[in-house]
Design a protein around this motif. Structure first.
Motif, mmCIF file in Angstrom:
data_model
loop_
_atom_site.group_PDB
_atom_site.id
_atom_site.type_symbol
_atom_site.label_atom_id
_atom_site.label_comp_id
_atom_site.label_asym_id
_atom_site.label_seq_id
_atom_site.Cartn_x
_atom_site.Cartn_y
_atom_site.Cartn_z
ATOM 1 N N ILE A 56 0.851 -1.201 0.000
ATOM 2 C CA ILE A 56 0.000 0.000 0.000
ATOM 3 C C ILE A 56 0.884 1.248 0.000
ATOM 4 O O ILE A 56 0.676 2.191 -0.762
ATOM 5 C CB ILE A 56 -0.945 -0.017 1.226
ATOM 6 C CG1 ILE A 56 -2.006 -1.106 1.052
ATOM 7 C CG2 ILE A 56 -1.579 1.359 1.439
ATOM 8 C CD1 ILE A 56 -2.888 -1.339 2.268
ATOM 9 N N GLU A 59 2.589 1.712 -3.407
ATOM 10 C CA GLU A 59 1.673 2.203 -4.437
ATOM 11 C C GLU A 59 1.439 3.703 -4.296
ATOM 12 O O GLU A 59 1.449 4.438 -5.287
ATOM 13 C CB GLU A 59 0.333 1.447 -4.357
ATOM 14 C CG GLU A 59 0.437 0.043 -4.910
ATOM 15 C CD GLU A 59 -0.823 -0.795 -4.699
ATOM 16 O OE1 GLU A 59 -0.793 -1.984 -5.064
ATOM 17 O OE2 GLU A 59 -1.826 -0.264 -4.163
ATOM 18 N N GLU A 60 1.261 4.155 -3.059
ATOM 19 C CA GLU A 60 0.952 5.577 -2.870
ATOM 20 C C GLU A 60 2.187 6.467 -3.037
ATOM 21 O O GLU A 60 2.063 7.608 -3.484
ATOM 22 C CB GLU A 60 0.270 5.804 -1.515
ATOM 23 C CG GLU A 60 -1.065 5.059 -1.367
ATOM 24 C CD GLU A 60 -2.058 5.328 -2.507
ATOM 25 O OE1 GLU A 60 -2.052 6.459 -3.056
ATOM 26 O OE2 GLU A 60 -2.836 4.412 -2.851
ATOM 27 N N VAL A 182 -4.097 8.782 2.579
ATOM 28 C CA VAL A 182 -4.623 7.669 1.768
ATOM 29 C C VAL A 182 -4.034 6.342 2.269
ATOM 30 O O VAL A 182 -4.757 5.356 2.456
ATOM 31 C CB VAL A 182 -4.303 7.876 0.266
ATOM 32 C CG1 VAL A 182 -4.701 6.642 -0.541
ATOM 33 C CG2 VAL A 182 -5.018 9.122 -0.264
ATOM 34 N N ARG A 186 -6.262 3.360 3.739
ATOM 35 C CA ARG A 186 -6.272 2.021 3.112
ATOM 36 C C ARG A 186 -5.904 0.937 4.113
ATOM 37 O O ARG A 186 -6.268 -0.226 3.936
ATOM 38 C CB ARG A 186 -5.308 1.992 1.907
ATOM 39 C CG ARG A 186 -5.816 2.783 0.709
ATOM 40 C CD ARG A 186 -4.859 2.669 -0.478
ATOM 41 N NE ARG A 186 -4.727 1.293 -0.951
ATOM 42 C CZ ARG A 186 -3.855 0.907 -1.890
ATOM 43 N NH1 ARG A 186 -3.051 1.796 -2.445
ATOM 44 N NH2 ARG A 186 -3.796 -0.353 -2.275
ATOM 45 N N CYS A 187 -5.176 1.311 5.163
ATOM 46 C CA CYS A 187 -4.838 0.345 6.216
ATOM 47 C C CYS A 187 -5.939 0.270 7.272
ATOM 48 O O CYS A 187 -5.768 -0.352 8.323
ATOM 49 C CB CYS A 187 -3.520 0.725 6.885
ATOM 50 S SG CYS A 187 -2.096 0.525 5.804
ATOM 51 N N SER A 317 -7.978 -5.171 3.769
ATOM 52 C CA SER A 317 -6.836 -4.744 2.945
ATOM 53 C C SER A 317 -5.497 -5.288 3.439
ATOM 54 O O SER A 317 -4.567 -5.433 2.660
ATOM 55 C CB SER A 317 -6.775 -3.220 2.918
ATOM 56 O OG SER A 317 -6.701 -2.726 4.249
#
Ligand code: ATP
Ligand code: MG
Length: 423
Positions: A56, A59-60, A182, A186-187, A317
């Motif tokens: 994650i 990606e960010e 973000v 997401r976490c 996630s």
């Protein structure tokens, strides 16, 4: 994945030295193993979650233009002397070599990344630039505590950005701040941005990302009404004061610092003589930003924020697997073989559909024991195949966040799980 062959098992008893929920549950659930105070081995189950958190973050960071590299953890003393940090960072591990030389074990990496970027970047045209790594860091913390929240060895994502003008830096800093929100979202965490001091490495103000929980070490004042939050280390406000934003009454609480971003100014570029040629031919100063996330701490923060008295409750996630499939052995050998076959087929079908399964296939464990382990490990969904459910061509369905179980037709289970995971 089969529980019977999984390396690292749950344990019925809590570790005697656990001083926090994450220390207890991560060890008891077989996610980590404590080697010594502040030093943990990540076992297969825990590593799966850690890797998902890393993904994650990657990606960010990639999305805002960060380029991943891997700097060294063993660092030359000269660099730390040059930045005047060799004698000024109390948590710095200093390693003597048999050659008589000394090294630093990196607690952070400005002292390595600044001369590195300086050696490649010559012109303003090469900037802005942001590089990051996810790497083990070492800090000689006086008191390692709270499980993976404060370690002497821990995983950190550290990004460094380089700019020739302040407006460009500010714009990237803001982008990074949003990307951090973000990542934490997401976490499964609601992180608040708080203003804090720049810490030992810079005099400026920094922004921390705090997850509100009583396990936190940082005292905060927050507003329930708006986004306002401040670390009381530097706070000008206290509980009961009017929120400077919306005038509601502030309250005090505790938080875990999962991330911190800094305006480093020219603190390091100056120390390492890093300038570039500007458009007009004159030398231009470099402004740097530094952006940290405590990756292993983040896993601990998720446990602190999301658990009950039975165990961990992983957000979809970052759960090590999606489905905890429990097969219950029947007494009659024929029935037992049927249950096993059906459970193994369901396991295969789920995995073929991209669903990650932890199949508790033990034949010597009682149902109660298996259910307690499923609650402890905390995967989002528990499916049970037993003689009883087989009689109805069904599977028992129980979500970790709900107390109720229901039956779903076996033939429909894979589709239902896919829908559940996508929701
Ligand atoms: P703290 O105030 O908790 O000691 P810090 O402000 O010194 O942390 P930073 O230099 O900002 O830490 O490091 C970036 C991030 O790394 C922190 O926001 C935190 O999430 C994580 N981190 C720092 N120290 C530790 C540690 N000892 N164990 C685990 N994670 C850590
Ligand atoms: Mg910090």
């Amino acid at each position: 994945m089969r529980y019977s062959s999984l390396f690292g098992k749950t344990s019925k008893t809590a570790p005697h030295d656990a001083d926090s929920v994450n220390a207890r549950l991560l060890v008891q659930g077989g996610f980590v193993d404590r080697v010594m105070a502040g030093v943990y081995t990540w076992l297969p189950l825990g590593l799966r979650t850690l890797r998902k958190v890393e993904t994650i973050i990657r990606e960010e960071m990639d999305r805002i233009g960060g380029q991943e590299l891997l700097l060294t953890a063993l660092q030359p003393k000269e660099n730390w002397v040059k930045s005047e940090r060799w004698d000024n960072v109390d948590v710095l591990f200093k390693i003597p070599s048999q050659t008589g030389k000394e090294y630093a074990l990196g607690p952070t990496a400005e002292d390595i990344v600044t001369p590195l970027v300086g050696s490649f970047v010559r012109s303003y045209k090469d900037l802005p630039l942001a590089v990051y790594q996810i790497q083990t860091k070492f800090r000689d913390e006086l008191r390692a505590k709270s499980g993976v929240l404060r370690g002497r060895e821990f995983l950190m994502k550290d990004m460094y950005s380089f700019h020739t003008d302040r407006a460009d830096f500010e714009a990237f800093y803001e982008k990074a701040k949003q990307a951090y929100l973000v990542v934490f979202g997401r976490c499964g965490l609601k992180a608040k941005v708080t203003e804090a001091s720049g810490g030992a490495f810079t005099k400026k103000v920094s922004h921390e990302f705090q997850v509100e929980t009583q396990a936190g070490e940082d005292a905060l004042v927050m507003c329930r009404n708006c986004h306002y939050a401040q670390n009381t280390e530097i706070a000008t406000n206290k509980e009961g004061d009017a929120c400077p934003n919306c005038k509601a009454a502030l309250f005090s609480t505790k938080g875990i610092e999962v991330g911190n971003i800094f305006d480093l100014g020219d603190r390091f570029s100056k120390a390492f003589d890093f300038t570039v040629a500007g458009a007009d031919g004159t030398r231009k100063e470099i402004i740097m930003g530094c952006y940290g996330i405590g990756v292993t701490r983040l896993v601990g923060a998720i446990v602190e924020a999301s658990h009950d008295d039975k165990g961990m409750i992983w957000p979809k996630s970052v759960a090590p697997c999606h489905v905890h499939l429990v097969s219950l052995a029947a007494k009659d050998p024929n029935a037992a073989a049927k249950v096993r076959e059906a459970a193994e087929k369901l396991e295969r079908d789920l995995e073929a559909a991209g669903i990650e399964v932890l199949h508790d296939d033990r034949e010597d464990a009682r149902a109660g024991e298996k259910f307690a382990d499923a609650d402890l490990i905390g995967l989002p969904l528990r499916l049970v195949v037993s003689e009883k459910t087989m009689a109805e061509d069904a599977v028992e369905w129980k979500e970790r966040t709900s107390a109720d179980a229901k039956r779903v037709p076996l033939a429909q289970a894979v589709e239902d799980v896919k829908r559940f995971m996508a929701a």
